[in-house]
Design a protein around this motif. Sequence first.
Motif, short mmCIF file in Angstrom:
data_model
loop_
_atom_site.label_atom_id
_atom_site.label_comp_id
_atom_site.label_asym_id
_atom_site.label_seq_id
_atom_site.Cartn_x
_atom_site.Cartn_y
_atom_site.Cartn_z
N GLY A 120 0.81 -1.22 0.00
CA GLY A 120 0.00 0.00 0.00
C GLY A 120 0.84 1.26 0.00
O GLY A 120 0.50 2.25 -0.68
N LEU A 121 1.95 1.26 0.75
CA LEU A 121 2.83 2.43 0.79
C LEU A 121 3.43 2.71 -0.57
O LEU A 121 3.42 3.85 -1.06
N ARG A 168 0.98 20.64 -4.09
CA ARG A 168 1.63 20.70 -2.78
C ARG A 168 2.67 19.59 -2.68
O ARG A 168 2.43 18.46 -3.10
N TRP A 169 3.80 19.91 -2.06
CA TRP A 169 4.93 18.98 -2.02
C TRP A 169 4.64 17.74 -1.18
O TRP A 169 5.23 16.68 -1.39
N TRP A 170 3.74 17.86 -0.22
CA TRP A 170 3.52 16.75 0.70
C TRP A 170 2.49 15.74 0.20
O TRP A 170 2.19 14.75 0.88
N VAL A 171 1.94 15.96 -0.98
CA VAL A 171 0.91 15.05 -1.49
C VAL A 171 1.43 13.61 -1.65
O VAL A 171 0.77 12.65 -1.23
N PRO A 172 2.65 13.37 -2.23
CA PRO A 172 3.13 11.98 -2.32
C PRO A 172 3.31 11.32 -0.95
O PRO A 172 3.02 10.12 -0.79
N LEU A 173 3.78 12.09 0.05
CA LEU A 173 3.95 11.52 1.38
C LEU A 173 2.60 11.14 1.98
O LEU A 173 2.43 10.04 2.53
N ALA A 174 1.63 12.05 1.86
CA ALA A 174 0.30 11.75 2.38
C ALA A 174 -0.34 10.60 1.61
O ALA A 174 -1.02 9.75 2.20
N GLY A 175 -0.11 10.56 0.30
CA GLY A 175 -0.66 9.46 -0.49
C GLY A 175 -0.09 8.12 -0.09
O GLY A 175 -0.81 7.12 -0.02
N GLY A 176 1.23 8.06 0.18
CA GLY A 176 1.84 6.81 0.63
C GLY A 176 1.27 6.35 1.96
O GLY A 176 0.96 5.16 2.14
N ALA A 177 1.13 7.30 2.89
CA ALA A 177 0.56 6.94 4.20
C ALA A 177 -0.88 6.46 4.07
O ALA A 177 -1.27 5.44 4.67
N CYS A 178 -1.67 7.17 3.27
CA CYS A 178 -3.06 6.76 3.07
C CYS A 178 -3.15 5.41 2.37
O CYS A 178 -4.03 4.58 2.69
N GLY A 179 -2.25 5.17 1.40
CA GLY A 179 -2.25 3.88 0.73
C GLY A 179 -1.98 2.74 1.68
O GLY A 179 -2.63 1.69 1.64
N VAL A 189 2.53 6.05 -2.92
CA VAL A 189 3.52 7.03 -3.35
C VAL A 189 3.52 7.15 -4.88
O VAL A 189 3.51 8.25 -5.44
N LEU A 190 3.54 6.01 -5.55
CA LEU A 190 3.53 6.03 -7.02
C LEU A 190 2.27 6.70 -7.54
O LEU A 190 2.31 7.52 -8.47
N ALA A 191 1.13 6.34 -6.95
CA ALA A 191 -0.15 6.89 -7.40
C ALA A 191 -0.18 8.41 -7.19
O ALA A 191 -0.67 9.14 -8.06
N SER A 192 0.32 8.88 -6.06
CA SER A 192 0.27 10.31 -5.77
C SER A 192 1.13 11.12 -6.73
O SER A 192 0.73 12.19 -7.20
#
Length: 839
Positions: A769-770, A799-810, A774-777
């Motif tokens: 999921g992580l 926003r720069w933090w979108v990939p980080l938040a996407g990885g956590a949500c994934g 990250v890839l999806a974001s």
Amino acid sequence: MGHKIFGIGWRNLVRDWRAGELRLLLVAVALAVAALTSVSFFSDRLQAGLQRDASQLLGGDVVIVSDNPTPAAFSQKVEQLGLQGVATVSFPTMGRAADADGGETRLVGLKAVQDGYPLRGRVRVAQAVDGADATAEGIPAQGEVWVDASLLEALGLRMGASLWLGDQAFRIGRIITIEPDRGAGFLGFAPRVMMRWSDLQATGLVQPASRLVYRYAVAGAPEASAQFLQWAEQQVAAPDSHGVRVESLQSGRPEMEQTLNRAQKFLNLVALLAALLSAVAVALAARTFANAHLGSAALMRVLGLSQRDIAGAYLVEFLAVGLAASLIGVALGFAMHYLFIGLMAGLLAVELPAASAWPIGIGLGMGMTLLLAFGLPPVLQLARVPPLRVLRRELGAMRPASASVLLVGMAGFAALLMLVSGDWALGGIAVGGFAAAVLVFALLSAAAIAVLRRGVHEATAPQWLVLATRQVAARPAFAVVQISSLAVGLMALVLLVLLRTDLIQTWRQTTPPDAMNRFVINIMPDQSDAFRAALERAGISKVDWYPMIRGRLIQINGKAVGPQDYTEDRAKRLVDREFNISNSTELQEHNQVVQGRWVAGDAQGISVEEGIAKTLGLQLGDRLLFDMGGVQRESTITSLRKVDWGSMRANFFVMYPVGHLDDVAVTYLAAYRAPDVAGFDNALVREFPNITNVDLRATVAQLQRVLDQVIRAVEFLFGFTLAAGLVVLFAAITATREERAREFAIMRAVGARAQLLRQVQRAELAGVGLLAGVLASVVAVAIGWALARYVFDFAWTPRWWVPLAGGACGAVLALMAGWWGLREVLRRPVVVTLREASE
């Protein structure tokens, strides 16, 4: 032979349905089609409603605009086609209060209307300035006028007072609160005075040299209106036609056209995302279906059926399930779209039109296309399962589909996506982004698996991490498919969230609730300091302040230019009128240079709006000669600007990038948001009696109502599509339930504890999921930027933090889906799992 194949397929269908093996495929297709058709039904009705409501801004489906009374041929054609037609005439004139009421005068926009006005929309009026409004019944009575509230304030009049227009006095009978076809031109800015058509002659205002604008609005059945539009455009294009033009929703109102275009693209994008999620859901369901039928396919080979017969039988079964699921999905989607309408009941002022049959065709086509694109490859593999699989289950495992089958399927799917999009740029970005995302996800996930295999040292790493790594690395192709599927689903979810927040907020800011609602023109240079001081005293700090110069284009590259040099009607009008020209050393913040460079202080340069440049065939480097009040000035085009006409800001077709133009007569324009203080406008006009104060409140309110309506609709569509995406993610996680059950059963048989297996499962799910998040974001941010830049036509900074938040949500979503869908895997008895695996 055909009857034999059909019979086998039908028997397989009945048996598999009773055994419950078709439910996952049926639910996946039905969900896919329901998600798409619910969006399509609602989008279809909403867009039809927006088109209908937007026609209110014209006063009809088609409007014939002319400088003289509308030629009789147009009314004859209207009668021939069974349409309705209503004429209006508008022009600027002076309204005057009676001497007993102070005798104040004010420039007004007089509009005379016929019975039946308006054909589209409703005029709303009130009986007092602050009173409740209601839909007007008919038009003003004879001897009566309806006026804007601002006119009463400007002239110091009350309801029932007399207003002199030319030689005739009229009683003020109503306050106009909404005039649907007011428009945003100069006449729309002046306070409106509306009268009955038959009263116009008594005013004595219509003279041979009067500058009148006649509008003949036409409305009726869509087919007949479209036929009239085509005929009218041919009449206007005739060489002997002068001073007549045709307005429709597509050509009449640029400030509403941009809003409606963005609305349509947002809704189409939601439909595309639903289709993308559909592809993921059906692909996962088809794989599960094919895996479950490997044994039965091998048994049919043992019984003597040929590969062709087996493929045909499964194809019959598959298509029957697909058709049934598609019909169920269409029915569910049709029912679901009524939920949207119910939720929108308080937001839409009128009922939406009935849905067309188009969403039904889209739903059935999407369901069958998805089955053929993502279900045909496993069906073909079932026909090639070796008979020995009956004895040796390791034979005949699922393999990647052939490139030709995938290309044909994906081509059909891409074609349908382009059809749904209704826009080449939008469809191209969605289809290209989807294809590129799948490739990127596959390559990066394969690389990540290779790094993971080498990076985890079995001698030093925790046992749960070693086992989780082995689980993933043992089947790298399967892991790549799973990560890519998760990433595609998460990409759609992230893109939905980005659209729901950042992009919609950016769109809303293009016409914010606090948009400027006053445009003041004819401010003389010696009044500029005093006028700006008056605004500051009123608490107005944000002001667009620009010089305004009237100039006529007389030469292009040294060649005289006139209406005869162009065939397009708009181009003829542009070169036959004076331009609004301005100058400033700084580029307007709501303008964007799309070609060339804005060079501050370049006395020989000029910047042109890209739309007018395209209409007049202008390019960078062309030399334009303008006549500005007898002063001729030639300049070279150094830049082309994209102008946001829906921003409600001061905009100009032509800008000089200098602070001052010598020897040119100039007045000033001020745009600002007026304070909600009674008497402010009247006091300003009394202090500066020569200015023209243009009140844009009605236009801004009209734009904002449409914008809010569309955004609310898009939010509801996003909510449903978001739920569909979560279901897809759940299906991606649970699609491996049986494989996990067999692997964990073997581990438990050799002594692994349940706690260790739970740690292994959590580590694998969180890691997958992580990585997928990250890839999806990253890809979703790239697609979102492309959509904002090339489709929705506004600037957006991710926003720069979108990939980080996407990885956590994934990771969190994968763990939640795994806990819910795989919790029984660790509880299943080992003996039962191993016995099922050996059968």
